[in-house]
Design a protein around this motif. Structure first.
Motif, PDB file in Angstrom:
ATOM      1  N   GLY A  57       0.821  -1.208   0.000  1.00 47.68           N
ATOM      2  CA  GLY A  57       0.000   0.000   0.000  1.00 47.68           C
ATOM      3  C   GLY A  57       0.847   1.246   0.000  1.00 47.68           C
ATOM      4  N   GLU A  58       0.183   2.383  -0.194  1.00 46.58           N
ATOM      5  CA  GLU A  58       0.850   3.676  -0.163  1.00 46.58           C
ATOM      6  C   GLU A  58      -0.077   4.709   0.466  1.00 46.58           C
ATOM      7  OE1 GLU A  58       2.412   5.199  -3.783  1.00 46.58           O
ATOM      8  OE2 GLU A  58       3.579   3.402  -4.243  1.00 46.58           O
ATOM      9  N   GLN A  59       0.522   5.774   0.984  1.00 46.80           N
ATOM     10  CA  GLN A  59      -0.259   6.873   1.537  1.00 46.80           C
ATOM     11  C   GLN A  59      -0.977   7.582   0.387  1.00 46.80           C
ATOM     12  OE1 GLN A  59       2.103   9.338   4.079  1.00 46.80           O
ATOM     13  NE2 GLN A  59       0.368  10.518   4.846  1.00 46.80           N
ATOM     14  N   LEU A  60      -2.284   7.822   0.555  1.00 45.99           N
ATOM     15  CA  LEU A  60      -3.087   8.354  -0.553  1.00 45.99           C
ATOM     16  C   LEU A  60      -4.271   9.145  -0.015  1.00 45.99           C
ATOM     17  CD1 LEU A  60      -3.648   8.293  -3.684  1.00 45.99           C
ATOM     18  CD2 LEU A  60      -5.097   6.295  -3.232  1.00 45.99           C
ATOM     19  N   ASP A  61      -4.553  10.275  -0.643  1.00 47.14           N
ATOM     20  CA  ASP A  61      -5.751  11.058  -0.359  1.00 47.14           C
ATOM     21  C   ASP A  61      -6.859  10.541  -1.272  1.00 47.14           C
ATOM     22  OD1 ASP A  61      -7.784  12.872  -0.008  1.00 47.14           O
ATOM     23  OD2 ASP A  61      -6.590  14.644  -0.525  1.00 47.14           O
ATOM     24  N   LEU A  62      -7.809   9.824  -0.716  1.00 50.50           N
ATOM     25  CA  LEU A  62      -8.864   9.198  -1.513  1.00 50.50           C
ATOM     26  C   LEU A  62      -9.877  10.188  -2.059  1.00 50.50           C
ATOM     27  CD1 LEU A  62      -9.502   6.038   0.681  1.00 50.50           C
ATOM     28  CD2 LEU A  62      -8.557   6.047  -1.643  1.00 50.50           C
ATOM     29  N   THR A  63      -9.760  11.476  -1.690  1.00 54.82           N
ATOM     30  CA  THR A  63     -10.642  12.494  -2.261  1.00 54.82           C
ATOM     31  C   THR A  63      -9.968  13.264  -3.396  1.00 54.82           C
ATOM     32  OG1 THR A  63      -9.987  14.249  -0.711  1.00 54.82           O
ATOM     33  CG2 THR A  63     -11.779  12.778  -0.025  1.00 54.82           C
ATOM     34  N   ASP A  64      -8.741  12.882  -3.733  1.00 56.36           N
ATOM     35  CA  ASP A  64      -7.985  13.526  -4.807  1.00 56.36           C
ATOM     36  C   ASP A  64      -8.128  12.673  -6.067  1.00 56.36           C
ATOM     37  OD1 ASP A  64      -5.967  14.318  -6.643  1.00 56.36           O
ATOM     38  OD2 ASP A  64      -4.663  15.004  -5.028  1.00 56.36           O
ATOM     39  N   GLU A  65      -8.952  13.128  -7.002  1.00 60.09           N
ATOM     40  CA  GLU A  65      -9.302  12.312  -8.171  1.00 60.09           C
ATOM     41  C   GLU A  65      -8.077  11.883  -8.965  1.00 60.09           C
ATOM     42  OE1 GLU A  65     -12.444  12.380 -11.925  1.00 60.09           O
ATOM     43  OE2 GLU A  65     -12.093  14.196 -10.750  1.00 60.09           O
TER      44      GLU A  65
END
Length: 236
Positions: A57-65
């Motif tokens: 996995g990786e760090q991710l902003d799930l609201t950033d399309e």
């Protein structure tokens, strides 16, 4: 689930972690986009996984399309495709009457509970189509299906998630991609026990029990089920 690539949003939380554990046990390689640095390491420790476990996995902003599109593309390229998406990411805020809750509460709830799922589905579906099929499970809530005071923003965002589930099921039927949702009530987690110490905890459903239902929905025996909303609240 051998040789299946499964992506779990919200996979470092109580329910998400149980879903990750169930998928790993079934033989899938599990990918978890996480919110805070250290979340994936903490999940590995909590699940007592060794270094060889099929978890990444990786760090991710799930609201950033754009970020979601880029990351899901990278996952599909690295692993040869994507078979399963479980949208656990979300959260609760509000607890106020509609006339007292500012729009920022509504926006937050729709971003957390709907936008994250919409963006993840949009990014994952093309890879499932190329794979020849797949399965998506969205985690809704019992609250989305019944009246409830002081829960409007949360309930509305989760009810929209059910409509998303039904629309995707209709759109993806001919691509052999199933789309379903599960509807928990109060889940037996440390956080919920801390918030409601006087409640009857024996009536609550464990994350592991819900995870087993999700595992069934993404597995081979549920290929004839799509567009369903399964209540998983037991006696709660």
């Amino acid at each position: 689930m051998q040789n299946h690539i499964a992506l779990v949003t919200g996979g470092t939380g109580a329910l998400g972690g149980a879903v990750v554990a169930a998928l790993l046990e079934a033989g899938a390689h599990v990918v978890v986009p996480y919110h805070r640095a250290g979340d994936l390491s903490a999940l590995r420790s909590r699940l007592q996984l060794d270094a060889a476990a099929a978890l990444s996995g990786e760090q991710l902003d799930l609201t950033d399309e754009q970020a979601v599109q880029t990351y899901y593309q990278a996952v599909a390229q690295q692993h040869g495709g994507l078979d399963v998406l479980v949208n656990v990411a979300g959260g609760f805020a509000g607890g106020q009457p509609v006339h007292e809750a500012g729009w920022e509460v509504w926006q937050q709830q729709f971003d957390m509970n709907l936008k994250t799922a919409v963006l993840s589905c949009a990014a994952a579906v093309p890879h499932m189509i190329r794979r020849g099929g797949g399965a998506i499970v969205n985690v809704g809530t019992r609250t989305a299906t019944q009246p409830g005071a002081n829960l409007a923003a949360y309930a509305a965002s989760k009810r929209a998630l059910l409509q998303l589930t039904e629309a995707l099921a209709a759109e993806l039927r001919d691509h052999e991609i199933t789309v379903n949702s599960v509807l928990p009530s109060v889940i037996d987690t440390p956080a919920n026990r801390g918030a409601m110490p006087q409640a009857d905890h024996s009536a609550w459903v464990s994350p592991a029990a819900i995870a087993r239902v999700i595992l069934f929905l993404v597995g081979p025996d549920a290929r004839i089920i799509s567009g369903a909303h399964l209540p998983v609240y037991g006696k709660a």
